[in-house]
Design a protein around this motif. Structure first.
Motif, PDB file in Angstrom:
ATOM      1  N   GLY A  58       0.819  -1.215   0.000  1.00 28.47           N
ATOM      2  CA  GLY A  58       0.000   0.000   0.000  1.00 28.47           C
ATOM      3  C   GLY A  58       0.848   1.258   0.000  1.00 28.47           C
ATOM      4  O   GLY A  58       0.560   2.210  -0.729  1.00 28.47           O
ATOM      5  N   ALA A  59       1.909   1.254   0.793  1.00 30.84           N
ATOM      6  CA  ALA A  59       2.814   2.407   0.809  1.00 30.84           C
ATOM      7  C   ALA A  59       3.510   2.559  -0.540  1.00 30.84           C
ATOM      8  O   ALA A  59       3.693   3.677  -1.035  1.00 30.84           O
ATOM      9  CB  ALA A  59       3.840   2.246   1.925  1.00 30.84           C
ATOM     10  N   GLY A  60       3.879   1.440  -1.156  1.00 30.94           N
ATOM     11  CA  GLY A  60       4.513   1.492  -2.474  1.00 30.94           C
ATOM     12  C   GLY A  60       3.583   2.024  -3.541  1.00 30.94           C
ATOM     13  O   GLY A  60       3.978   2.845  -4.374  1.00 30.94           O
ATOM     14  N   PHE A  61       2.341   1.576  -3.536  1.00 31.46           N
ATOM     15  CA  PHE A  61       1.371   2.070  -4.518  1.00 31.46           C
ATOM     16  C   PHE A  61       1.061   3.549  -4.306  1.00 31.46           C
ATOM     17  O   PHE A  61       0.887   4.300  -5.263  1.00 31.46           O
ATOM     18  CB  PHE A  61       0.085   1.243  -4.491  1.00 31.46           C
ATOM     19  N   ALA A  62       0.988   3.974  -3.055  1.00 32.27           N
ATOM     20  CA  ALA A  62       0.776   5.400  -2.779  1.00 32.27           C
ATOM     21  C   ALA A  62       1.958   6.225  -3.285  1.00 32.27           C
ATOM     22  O   ALA A  62       1.771   7.301  -3.871  1.00 32.27           O
ATOM     23  CB  ALA A  62       0.579   5.620  -1.283  1.00 32.27           C
ATOM     24  N   LEU A  63       3.166   5.707  -3.109  1.00 33.51           N
ATOM     25  CA  LEU A  63       4.349   6.395  -3.604  1.00 33.51           C
ATOM     26  C   LEU A  63       4.341   6.465  -5.126  1.00 33.51           C
ATOM     27  O   LEU A  63       4.664   7.504  -5.711  1.00 33.51           O
ATOM     28  CB  LEU A  63       5.607   5.688  -3.106  1.00 33.51           C
ATOM     29  N   LEU A  64       3.954   5.378  -5.791  1.00 33.02           N
ATOM     30  CA  LEU A  64       3.851   5.390  -7.252  1.00 33.02           C
ATOM     31  C   LEU A  64       2.801   6.384  -7.739  1.00 33.02           C
ATOM     32  O   LEU A  64       2.984   7.037  -8.772  1.00 33.02           O
ATOM     33  CB  LEU A  64       3.525   3.989  -7.769  1.00 33.02           C
ATOM     34  N   LEU A  65       1.702   6.505  -7.007  1.00 34.79           N
ATOM     35  CA  LEU A  65       0.671   7.471  -7.374  1.00 34.79           C
ATOM     36  C   LEU A  65       1.197   8.897  -7.275  1.00 34.79           C
ATOM     37  O   LEU A  65       0.967   9.715  -8.174  1.00 34.79           O
ATOM     38  CB  LEU A  65      -0.562   7.291  -6.480  1.00 34.79           C
ATOM     39  N   VAL A  66       1.925   9.189  -6.206  1.00 26.95           N
ATOM     40  CA  VAL A  66       2.505  10.526  -6.050  1.00 26.95           C
ATOM     41  C   VAL A  66       3.504  10.808  -7.166  1.00 26.95           C
ATOM     42  O   VAL A  66       3.503  11.895  -7.758  1.00 26.95           O
ATOM     43  CB  VAL A  66       3.166  10.661  -4.657  1.00 26.95           C
TER      44      VAL A  66
END
Length: 78
Positions: A58-66
């Motif tokens: 989840g943290a990785g996907f949020a980082l990719l979104l940013v």
């Protein structure tokens, strides 16, 4: 029906933008932090393997979104 190649001009392909060394280093640091976050949750907090994987993903996907939003804004300004 055929199309004559001389009528349609060949589209010139622009070379892809090179990735800077700073970008590669930033991605490596982010990946290391995500793995560290996974290990911290799993081994130190003892929250379970699946929970740690989910939290890290989840943290990785949020980082990719940013990263995607920032990249889109930067490209639109050019």
């Amino acid at each position: 029906m055929t199309v004559d190649r001389e009528v349609i001009p060949e589209q010139e392909q622009a070379p892809p933008d090179e990735v800077s060394r700073a970008t590669v280093i930033a991605y490596a640091v982010a990946a290391t932090l995500l793995v560290g976050w996974f290990l911290f949750g799993w081994l130190v907090l003892r929250q379970g393997f699946v929970d740690s994987v989910g939290e890290s993903a989840g943290a990785g996907f949020a980082l990719l979104l940013v990263i995607s939003v920032v990249g889109t804004v930067r490209r639109s300004r050019r």
